[in-house]
Design a protein around this motif. Structure first.
Motif, PDB file in Angstrom:
ATOM      1  N   VAL A 284      -1.645  23.074  -1.663  1.00 54.95           N
ATOM      2  CA  VAL A 284      -2.095  21.851  -2.277  1.00 54.95           C
ATOM      3  C   VAL A 284      -1.648  21.740  -3.695  1.00 54.95           C
ATOM      4  O   VAL A 284      -0.996  22.663  -4.122  1.00 54.95           O
ATOM      5  CB  VAL A 284      -3.856  22.016  -2.474  1.00 54.95           C
ATOM      6  N   THR A 285      -1.645  20.365  -4.059  1.00 52.85           N
ATOM      7  CA  THR A 285      -1.019  20.240  -5.506  1.00 52.85           C
ATOM      8  C   THR A 285      -1.997  20.577  -6.435  1.00 52.85           C
ATOM      9  O   THR A 285      -3.146  20.936  -6.259  1.00 52.85           O
ATOM     10  CB  THR A 285      -0.933  18.717  -5.668  1.00 52.85           C
ATOM     11  N   GLN A 286      -1.550  20.388  -7.801  1.00 53.75           N
ATOM     12  CA  GLN A 286      -2.496  20.580  -8.888  1.00 53.75           C
ATOM     13  C   GLN A 286      -3.655  19.912  -8.981  1.00 53.75           C
ATOM     14  O   GLN A 286      -4.774  20.024  -9.537  1.00 53.75           O
ATOM     15  CB  GLN A 286      -1.788  20.673 -10.354  1.00 53.75           C
ATOM     16  N   LEU A 288      -5.228  19.204  -6.105  1.00 53.62           N
ATOM     17  CA  LEU A 288      -5.977  19.669  -4.856  1.00 53.62           C
ATOM     18  C   LEU A 288      -5.892  18.798  -3.618  1.00 53.62           C
ATOM     19  O   LEU A 288      -6.450  18.782  -2.803  1.00 53.62           O
ATOM     20  CB  LEU A 288      -7.444  19.853  -5.125  1.00 53.62           C
ATOM     21  N   ILE A 299     -10.238  22.104  -0.242  1.00 49.86           N
ATOM     22  CA  ILE A 299     -10.652  22.934  -1.317  1.00 49.86           C
ATOM     23  C   ILE A 299     -11.231  24.353  -0.713  1.00 49.86           C
ATOM     24  O   ILE A 299     -11.295  24.234   0.506  1.00 49.86           O
ATOM     25  CB  ILE A 299     -11.746  22.166  -2.074  1.00 49.86           C
ATOM     26  N   ALA A 303      -7.832  25.986   1.153  1.00 47.19           N
ATOM     27  CA  ALA A 303      -6.608  25.764   0.308  1.00 47.19           C
ATOM     28  C   ALA A 303      -5.894  26.688  -0.301  1.00 47.19           C
ATOM     29  O   ALA A 303      -6.555  27.818  -0.739  1.00 47.19           O
ATOM     30  CB  ALA A 303      -7.353  24.778  -0.910  1.00 47.19           C
ATOM     31  N   SER A 304      -4.571  26.568  -0.464  1.00 47.00           N
ATOM     32  CA  SER A 304      -3.754  27.591  -1.293  1.00 47.00           C
ATOM     33  C   SER A 304      -3.529  26.951  -2.557  1.00 47.00           C
ATOM     34  O   SER A 304      -2.531  26.106  -2.644  1.00 47.00           O
ATOM     35  CB  SER A 304      -2.478  28.011  -0.433  1.00 47.00           C
ATOM     36  N   ALA A 305      -4.301  27.334  -3.607  1.00 49.11           N
ATOM     37  CA  ALA A 305      -4.277  26.550  -5.078  1.00 49.11           C
ATOM     38  C   ALA A 305      -3.847  27.862  -5.845  1.00 49.11           C
ATOM     39  O   ALA A 305      -4.302  29.028  -5.909  1.00 49.11           O
ATOM     40  CB  ALA A 305      -5.408  25.927  -5.537  1.00 49.11           C
ATOM     41  N   ARG A 306      -3.056  27.557  -6.904  1.00 53.71           N
ATOM     42  CA  ARG A 306      -2.654  28.495  -7.914  1.00 53.71           C
ATOM     43  C   ARG A 306      -3.485  28.468  -9.296  1.00 53.71           C
ATOM     44  O   ARG A 306      -3.851  27.299  -9.671  1.00 53.71           O
ATOM     45  CB  ARG A 306      -1.109  28.573  -8.191  1.00 53.71           C
ATOM     46  N   PRO A 312      -2.319  32.985  -6.631  1.00 52.38           N
ATOM     47  CA  PRO A 312      -3.080  32.394  -5.781  1.00 52.38           C
ATOM     48  C   PRO A 312      -4.607  32.417  -6.323  1.00 52.38           C
ATOM     49  O   PRO A 312      -5.377  33.639  -6.487  1.00 52.38           O
ATOM     50  CB  PRO A 312      -2.765  32.873  -4.299  1.00 52.38           C
ATOM     51  N   GLN A 323     -13.858  23.713  -7.202  1.00 52.12           N
ATOM     52  CA  GLN A 323     -12.942  22.690  -6.623  1.00 52.12           C
ATOM     53  C   GLN A 323     -13.725  21.460  -5.987  1.00 52.12           C
ATOM     54  O   GLN A 323     -13.179  20.296  -5.940  1.00 52.12           O
ATOM     55  CB  GLN A 323     -12.145  23.460  -5.733  1.00 52.12           C
ATOM     56  N   TYR A 341      -9.296  26.443 -13.078  1.00 49.07           N
ATOM     57  CA  TYR A 341     -10.553  27.244 -12.553  1.00 49.07           C
ATOM     58  C   TYR A 341     -10.946  28.015 -13.915  1.00 49.07           C
ATOM     59  O   TYR A 341      -9.967  28.700 -14.669  1.00 49.07           O
ATOM     60  CB  TYR A 341      -9.844  28.275 -11.660  1.00 49.07           C
TER      61      TYR A 341
END
Length: 426
Positions: A284-286, A288, A299, A303-306, A312, A323, A341
């Motif tokens: 996902v983008t920044q 989400l 979310i 989701a793979s969010a950083r 991650p 999220q 986060y």
């Protein structure tokens, strides 16, 4: 003339989906929430259902009841089978097709056996109430059968409990089973003493709780050993079967095996045709959203969010909740900055009066940490009845060492005859 509000579809009523729904409640949007179960589950306390400390109703609540105040939200008991990004439609298992202007995917994760899905029949994981009651049944049946078993090898296997995986779930399960088998129920049996039962925690990595600082990992291991748990780190599992666990150096005969070693994302990334990471989570983008579709948010565990450090984000409830709220705010036009986060620390409990907490510079362990852990989990439970019920049950269990939900429900798929004989002592 009636106002036409944007249509928002939320798939999944876990922590992330429910947080989004609450944020959108009674706003100028039409929300449809789809989930294949009719209840929201407080997963962090599932292990307490599995070890007879709590009943399922203590940690679950009907989704409709939770959102009954929100007149703009309808709840559907169904399952998504397809998402058409171009036509902006969601196809359900019932055949119904939902149109959307905005879509939030919050379908969570399931157990991962790292390509050996056949192991699921021998070592259930812990993701649902059905999983928890299955494990509870296995544990309690093992104790009941051990009471009358005269063969030493079979009795030994019945009273051996193996938990695979040294993360928070595995650590909490091992500690709770040890207390159940050694303290809570041994008073009610005539032929089972605390010394009869054996709980083994197997972890492939070099230490328990790898997401915690090493000092707290060591403290957790020390507390588990104090409960009588046999901790085996650096020990990958190489084989599983009815009544046995095999590692590179030992064969363990055990009637009850619990899997807590890994999870994998739902199939949502496949529905969306989105890019995935190695765990199957949608990149996902920044904001989400998935690349090329600013109207589709992914979310939680899906989701793979950083995070701010470029790593991650972990698949934990606080991430999903934040999220979910952020995605809702984006839909309402109240959030324009990238998702950030806020880490409030890690918590894990190791049986009665024992826990570890990582708050960055502040690290706690022991009784004080357990009190903080208890307060935090009660606070985040949904509904006053659940909070009051859990607090009352915990207080009673703390004073008496007894478990109030020791009911054996359903049938046992593994008879005593399926327990494998010991080959090499663990």
């Amino acid at each position: 003339m009636l106002a036409v509000y944007p249509k928002v579809v939320i798939v999944g009523a876990g922590f992330g989906g429910l947080a989004a729904a609450k944020r959108l409640a009674n706003r100028k949007v039409e929300v449809t929430l789809v989930d294949r179960r009719n209840h929201h589950l407080f997963q962090p306390l599932l292990y307490q259902v599995a070890t007879a400390a709590l009943s399922p109703a203590d940690i679950a609540a009907p989704i409709r009841s939770i959102l009954s105040y929100a007149r703009n939200i309808r709840v559907l008991l169904d399952e998504v089978v397809r998402v058409d990004r171009d036509r902006k439609t969601v196809t359900l298992a019932s055949g119904r097709i939902l149109d959307f202007d905005k879509l939030i995917i919050a379908t969570g994760s399931s157990h991962s056996y790292f390509g050996r899905d056949q192991w699921a029949a021998f070592a259930p994981g812990l993701k649902s109430i059905e999983d928890a009651t299955t494990i509870r049944r296995n544990v309690l049946l093992a104790l009941e059968r051990a009471e009358s078993e005269t063969d030493p090898d079979r009795r030994h296997a019945l009273l051996t409990f193996v938990v695979i995986g040294g993360g928070p779930t595995g650590v909490e399960m091992a500690g709770a089973i040890a207390e159940l088998a050694r303290r809570s129920v041994s008073k009610d049996f005539r032929n089972i003493t605390p010394a009869c039962s054996r709980v083994i925690l197997v972890e492939a990595g070099p230490r328990l709780l790898p997401s915690f600082p090493p000092a707290l990992s060591a403290k957790a291991e020390e507390m588990l050993r104090g409960l009588g748990v046999h901790v085996r780190t650096g020990t990958p599992v190489t084989g599983l079967g009815y009544g046995h666990v095999q590692t590179s150096d030992v064969w363990i005969s055990a009637k009850t095996i619990v899997w807590a070693a890994g999870v994998e994302a739902s199939a949502a990334a496949d529905w969306l045709g989105a890019e995935q990471d190695r765990a199957g989570r949608a990149l996902v983008t920044q904001g989400l959203t998935i690349k090329g579709s600013d109207d589709i948010f992914v979310i939680g565990d899906t989701a793979s969010a950083r995070g701010a450090n470029g790593q991650p984000l972990p698949a934990i409830a606080p991430v999903a909740k934040q999220q979910g709220a952020y995605a809702a705010d984006r839909i309402l036009g109240r959030a324009r900055k990238p998702f950030a986060y806020r880490d409030f620390g890690n918590l894990a409990t190791i049986g009665r009066s024992r826990a570890v907490i990582d708050w960055g510079r502040i690290q706690l362990s022991g009784f004080i940490a357990w009190l903080v852990w208890s307060a935090a989990h009660v606070w985040f439970l949904i509904g006053f009845r659940s909070r009051l019920s859990v607090m009352t049950t915990w207080l009673w269990s703390y004073l008496t060492y007894r478990r109030s939900a020791r009911l054996i429900i359903g049938t046992d798929g593994n008879s005593a005859s399926t327990i494998a004989p010991r080959r090499k002592a663990a």
